[in-house]
Design a protein around this motif. Structure first.
Motif, PDB file in Angstrom:
ATOM      1  N   MET A 148      -1.449  -0.472 -14.513  1.00  0.00           N
ATOM      2  CA  MET A 148      -1.850  -1.612 -13.704  1.00  0.00           C
ATOM      3  C   MET A 148      -2.158  -2.826 -14.562  1.00  0.00           C
ATOM      4  O   MET A 148      -2.021  -3.973 -14.103  1.00  0.00           O
ATOM      5  CB  MET A 148      -3.070  -1.258 -12.850  1.00  0.00           C
ATOM      6  N   SER A 149      -2.556  -2.604 -15.804  1.00  0.00           N
ATOM      7  CA  SER A 149      -2.855  -3.729 -16.706  1.00  0.00           C
ATOM      8  C   SER A 149      -1.625  -4.563 -17.011  1.00  0.00           C
ATOM      9  O   SER A 149      -1.735  -5.709 -17.455  1.00  0.00           O
ATOM     10  CB  SER A 149      -3.466  -3.209 -18.011  1.00  0.00           C
ATOM     11  N   ASP A 150      -0.415  -4.019 -16.760  1.00  0.00           N
ATOM     12  CA  ASP A 150       0.823  -4.764 -16.984  1.00  0.00           C
ATOM     13  C   ASP A 150       1.226  -5.604 -15.775  1.00  0.00           C
ATOM     14  O   ASP A 150       2.190  -6.378 -15.850  1.00  0.00           O
ATOM     15  CB  ASP A 150       1.979  -3.809 -17.315  1.00  0.00           C
ATOM     16  N   LEU A 151       0.529  -5.447 -14.657  1.00  0.00           N
ATOM     17  CA  LEU A 151       0.916  -6.097 -13.413  1.00  0.00           C
ATOM     18  C   LEU A 151      -0.132  -7.103 -12.963  1.00  0.00           C
ATOM     19  O   LEU A 151      -1.300  -7.007 -13.324  1.00  0.00           O
ATOM     20  CB  LEU A 151       1.100  -5.043 -12.308  1.00  0.00           C
ATOM     21  N   GLN A 152       0.317  -8.067 -12.181  1.00  0.00           N
ATOM     22  CA  GLN A 152      -0.587  -9.029 -11.553  1.00  0.00           C
ATOM     23  C   GLN A 152      -0.868  -8.574 -10.118  1.00  0.00           C
ATOM     24  O   GLN A 152       0.050  -8.139  -9.415  1.00  0.00           O
ATOM     25  CB  GLN A 152       0.035 -10.422 -11.524  1.00  0.00           C
ATOM     26  N   ILE A 153      -2.109  -8.679  -9.701  1.00  0.00           N
ATOM     27  CA  ILE A 153      -2.489  -8.351  -8.328  1.00  0.00           C
ATOM     28  C   ILE A 153      -2.656  -9.635  -7.532  1.00  0.00           C
ATOM     29  O   ILE A 153      -3.346 -10.553  -7.965  1.00  0.00           O
ATOM     30  CB  ILE A 153      -3.780  -7.520  -8.298  1.00  0.00           C
ATOM     31  N   VAL A 154      -2.016  -9.694  -6.378  1.00  0.00           N
ATOM     32  CA  VAL A 154      -2.108 -10.841  -5.486  1.00  0.00           C
ATOM     33  C   VAL A 154      -2.965 -10.438  -4.292  1.00  0.00           C
ATOM     34  O   VAL A 154      -2.597  -9.546  -3.522  1.00  0.00           O
ATOM     35  CB  VAL A 154      -0.715 -11.299  -5.000  1.00  0.00           C
ATOM     36  N   ASP A 155      -4.086 -11.084  -4.109  1.00  0.00           N
ATOM     37  CA  ASP A 155      -5.018 -10.735  -3.041  1.00  0.00           C
ATOM     38  C   ASP A 155      -4.554 -11.364  -1.731  1.00  0.00           C
ATOM     39  O   ASP A 155      -5.077 -12.377  -1.275  1.00  0.00           O
ATOM     40  CB  ASP A 155      -6.429 -11.207  -3.408  1.00  0.00           C
ATOM     41  N   ASP A 156      -3.579 -10.727  -1.111  1.00  0.00           N
ATOM     42  CA  ASP A 156      -2.969 -11.279   0.100  1.00  0.00           C
ATOM     43  C   ASP A 156      -3.125 -10.354   1.310  1.00  0.00           C
ATOM     44  O   ASP A 156      -2.403 -10.505   2.297  1.00  0.00           O
ATOM     45  CB  ASP A 156      -1.487 -11.575  -0.147  1.00  0.00           C
ATOM     46  N   TRP A 157      -4.045  -9.397   1.242  1.00  0.00           N
ATOM     47  CA  TRP A 157      -4.182  -8.413   2.315  1.00  0.00           C
ATOM     48  C   TRP A 157      -5.081  -8.953   3.428  1.00  0.00           C
ATOM     49  O   TRP A 157      -6.260  -8.642   3.518  1.00  0.00           O
ATOM     50  CB  TRP A 157      -4.720  -7.095   1.753  1.00  0.00           C
ATOM     51  N   GLN A 158      -4.507  -9.777   4.288  1.00  0.00           N
ATOM     52  CA  GLN A 158      -5.206 -10.363   5.436  1.00  0.00           C
ATOM     53  C   GLN A 158      -4.530  -9.823   6.687  1.00  0.00           C
ATOM     54  O   GLN A 158      -3.510 -10.355   7.138  1.00  0.00           O
ATOM     55  CB  GLN A 158      -5.140 -11.895   5.391  1.00  0.00           C
TER      56      GLN A 158
END
Length: 391
Positions: free
Chosen positions: A171-181
């Motif tokens: 997961m440290s290699d990936l970006q998380i997008v907080d789009d869970w609406q």
């Protein structure tokens, strides 16, 4: 936890014991769009996340009947918590198909949490010793609390036909997008993740087709649970949450029933109204029918895996059909009970409104959609070829 693997009843009881804690934080999880850390820690302590981890790494290698019954219990507390656990079980199973050196790295912590997807929404280009991946994946349940993600990408190159691959990425290699609406399953934290020029070494890559078929004994992992194709395994891993949500709705309805009246009628007790009797009976029957499909699905997967039997096309498709039927029946049961719950049930502190939104969201999942799975089953029964590779 002791060093001895828990029995089936012990694991189910552990999940049952977690229900009050999960219920306590269900509202918080929905409001904050992620499962509360205390719930994640409690599920980890109970061994929920090692149920599909290989035994040689401290896992339990549970059969799918156990998964379904554990998820059913967890969903009685909160559908989001149960769904997070269910989704983690599938990429954990997939990780067990990789070479031994990869498994040793991923399962260094037997309680490792692996999120994932089956959607090939990224591209992979060959690079020395592996591939470079760019792309974005949506609906990545549990990503916030995960250490690894199982990804799907289409590998392209001048000397090969485009083909989907499965890879494991920290997961440290990936970006998380907080789009869970969302309106349902808000507590799952099913955000999007992005890979930007992420290098994946060759040993952490397998063809998607091989993963769908299942690789018996890959990497020295030869337990019975690995002798099944991916889609029946995924179907059986997912079905328990649906059943648990229906049972939660049934319990929530009966808990509020005593002392309620039916407003603008002469019924001073909803409990005494024949209409209520019909509604409860119909809902209970649909829950029983949903349970039949869940049990037939898990029994088929576990029996064929234990005997190392090959799967026919019809059996593969029926696995998806059983999951779809369970979803449809459970959703119908919840709808009946929610419709009978009156205007006061729309308040956010009344669980049945959340349960209804959660099961509606679950029923719209591409692999769980009742109509999609029924249509696929009908195609095969009518002698037509399948219109998907996800079998």
């Amino acid at each position: 936890m002791t060093n001895e693997p828990p029995t089936h009843p012990e694991l189910v009881q552990r999940a049952r014991d977690l229900v009050p804690l999960i219920q306590k934080f269900a509202g918080w999880s929905e409001e904050n769009r992620r499962v509360h850390d205390e719930v994640i820690d409690a599920m980890s302590d109970a061994g929920i996340f090692r149920m599909r981890t290989p035994a040689r790494y401290g896992g339990y290698e549970c059969d799918t009947r156990t998964l379904a019954e554990v998820a059913t219990e967890l969903a009685r507390g909160d559908g989001s918590a149960a769904w997070v656990a269910s989704v983690h079980w599938i990429p954990t199973w997939i990780a067990s198909l990789f070479p031994a050196e990869v498994q040793a790295e991923v399962f260094a912590d037997p309680d490792v949490r692996i999120c994932g997807t089956l959607s090939p929404t990224a591209m992979a280009a060959a690079a020395p010793g592996g591939v470079v991946v760019n792309g974005k994946w949506g609906f990545i349940t549990g990503a916030i609390h995960s250490q690894w993600q199982e990804i799907i990408a289409v590998q392209v190159g001048p000397d090969r036909e485009p083909a989907p691959i499965v890879a494991l990425v920290p997961m440290s290699d990936l970006q998380i997008v907080d789009d869970w609406q969302t309106s349902g399953l808000r507590g799952t934290g099913s955000v999007s993740t992005i890979a930007q020029d992420v290098f994946v070494p060759q040993q952490r890559i397998i063809p998607l087709g091989a993963a769908i078929q299942g690789l018996t004994g890959a990497g020295g992992t030869d337990g019975a649970i690995y002798r099944a194709p991916l889609l029946p395994v995924a179907s059986a891993s997912s079905a328990g949450t649906t059943l648990g949500l229906a049972k939660a709705a049934y319990a929530a309805f009966l808990e509020r029933l005593e002392g309620r009246r039916i407003t603008y009628t002469d019924y001073t007790s909803q409990q005494e109204a024949p209409l209520t009797h019909l509604q409860v009976a119909e809902a209970a029957t649909k829950i029983d029918q949903a349970e039949f499909h869940v049990h037939r699905l898990t029994s088929t997967v576990d029996t064929k895996a234990a005997r190392a039997h090959l799967w026919t096309l019809e059996e593969r498709v029926r696995a998806r059909a059983d999951m779809g039927a369970a979803v449809r029946l459970a959703r119908e049961a919840v709808d009946i009970l929610a419709d009978a719950s009156g205007g006061s049930s729309i308040f956010t502190d009344v669980p049945i409104q959340r349960i209804r939104r959660d099961i509606q969201a679950l029923s719209l999942h591409a692999l769980m959609h009742p109509d999609t799975n029924a249509e696929l089953y009908g195609r095969i029964l009518c002698g037509q070829p399948p219109n998907t590779q996800y079998l």
